[in-house]
Enzyme design. Structure first.
Site, short mmCIF file in Angstrom:
data_model
loop_
_atom_site.label_atom_id
_atom_site.label_comp_id
_atom_site.label_asym_id
_atom_site.label_seq_id
_atom_site.Cartn_x
_atom_site.Cartn_y
_atom_site.Cartn_z
N ASP A 32 0.81 -1.22 0.00
CA ASP A 32 0.00 0.00 0.00
C ASP A 32 0.84 1.28 0.00
OD1 ASP A 32 -2.20 -1.80 0.46
OD2 ASP A 32 -1.75 -1.74 2.60
N GLU A 83 -11.69 -0.25 -3.40
CA GLU A 83 -10.89 0.31 -2.30
C GLU A 83 -9.70 1.07 -2.88
OE1 GLU A 83 -9.49 -3.00 0.05
OE2 GLU A 83 -8.26 -3.79 -1.57
#
Length: 325
Positions: free
Chosen positions: A16, A224
């Site tokens: 991420d 997301e």
């Protein structure tokens, strides 16, 4: 020298990546995957991260510096578990780290921590941001210094549970396949970056004919990992499609949307999740992303990578297939 599409670091598992240029260097704010052998599930229990590390590099010819632990779960009074994908921002001569975590009731909220250096360490606020929920905060500071925070994730990220405006623990379904998909949330941040100016609102993502993307359109609908950047007067909202494992994007003249879907940025990578950031460094643009190549495909043991991002003359982004470059 850092090579494109190779792990930035191999001594820890990272995911991420939120990349920013601060003080003339590239700083990367990843999540820190734990090296454990627990089972996978759709709730994301395998993603049991407990701390954040900060990475930096002077340029792509220099070594990557691991600045060590920047923030740990034990130091966040309101949080109980799962420090998932963070983001960072600079304003008011301070550096801000925005992060999701489960509160003491197991509900995902967004928190914020501050530091005088982009490398941290970061000191968290005592409570989560009022009216915040779900996961994957991404902060965009516009040219007028107004800061926007984008967030939200389906499934383990609990976005479906907020469809009524309050948390419904029994709600596990999103809209029907033929209804508009759930979009990411956006809120204006206060001047001190520590609170929302107003309650968050949902962003609409439209097809080329101006109709909302539908929940059943898993090739294009939001799942997301939102990220917003600006290029040639357009705001670009990019995100993960989740179940179809792509990074895609839409564009708008307004940071609040609606955004019109444009296409695919990154084809599927090794591992279930895909999550990214886009940053300009000197005169080029770069995509930071992750895959599970370092662990040979273990979904929760990921590694952060980068590659150059290229635009076409009309502003569209050229699709990247990382294993073919």
């Amino acid at each position: 020298m850092m090579k494109p599409n190779q792990p930035l670091v191999t001594h820890i598992y990272t995911a991420d990546p939120s990349a920013h240029v601060f003080e003339g260097k590239i700083y990367v704010y990843p999540s820190h995957d734990l090296d454990h052998d627990g089972p996978d599930n759709d709730n994301g229990d395998q993603y049991a991260m407990e701390d954040y590390r900060v990475l930096s590099l002077e340029n792509f010819d220099s070594p990557v510096v691991d600045h060590g632990e920047a923030l740990h779960l034990r130091d966040i009074p309101w949080a109980s578990s799962q420090l998932w994908a963070p983001d960072a921002a600079f304003k008011n001569n301070l550096y801000y780290l925005f992060f999701p975590a489960r509160d003491q009731d197991g509900i995902f909220r967004l928190g914020v921590a501050t530091a005088s250096s982009p490398a941290g360490p970061f000191k968290p606020e005592a409570n989560y941001i009022k009216d915040s929920f779900s996961i994957d905060p991404a902060v965009f500071v516009d040219e007028d210094e107004q800061a926007y925070i984008y967030f939200g994730g389906l499934w383990g990220g609990q976005l479906e549970k907020w469809q009524t405006g309050s948390f419904e623990s029994s709600q596990t379904e999103g809209p029907p396949a033929d209804q508009p998909a759930l979009g990411p949330q956006v809120a204006l941040l206060s001047e001190d970056m520590l609170s929302f100016q107003d309650k968050p609102q949902e962003i609409s993502i439209l097809d080329e004919e101006g109709n909302p993307l539908l929940a059943g359109d898993e090739d294009r609908r939001y799942f997301e990992g939102p990220w917003v950047h600006k290029y040639n007067d357009y705001y670009y909202l990019s995100y993960s499609t989740g179940t179809t494992h792509k990074l895609v994007y839409g564009i708008s003249k307004n940071p609040l949307g609606p955004f019109t879907f444009q296409g695919t940025i990154l084809t599927p990578v090794i591992g279930w999740t895909t999550h990214h950031s886009i940053v300009q460094f000197e005169d080029k643009w770069y995509l930071f992303y992750h895959d599970s190549s370092l662990s040979e495909g273990v979904n929760h043991k990921r590694c952060v990578k980068y590659t150059e991002l290229k635009y076409n003359a009309d502003g569209t982004i050229q699709t990247i297939a990382p294993y073919k470059e």
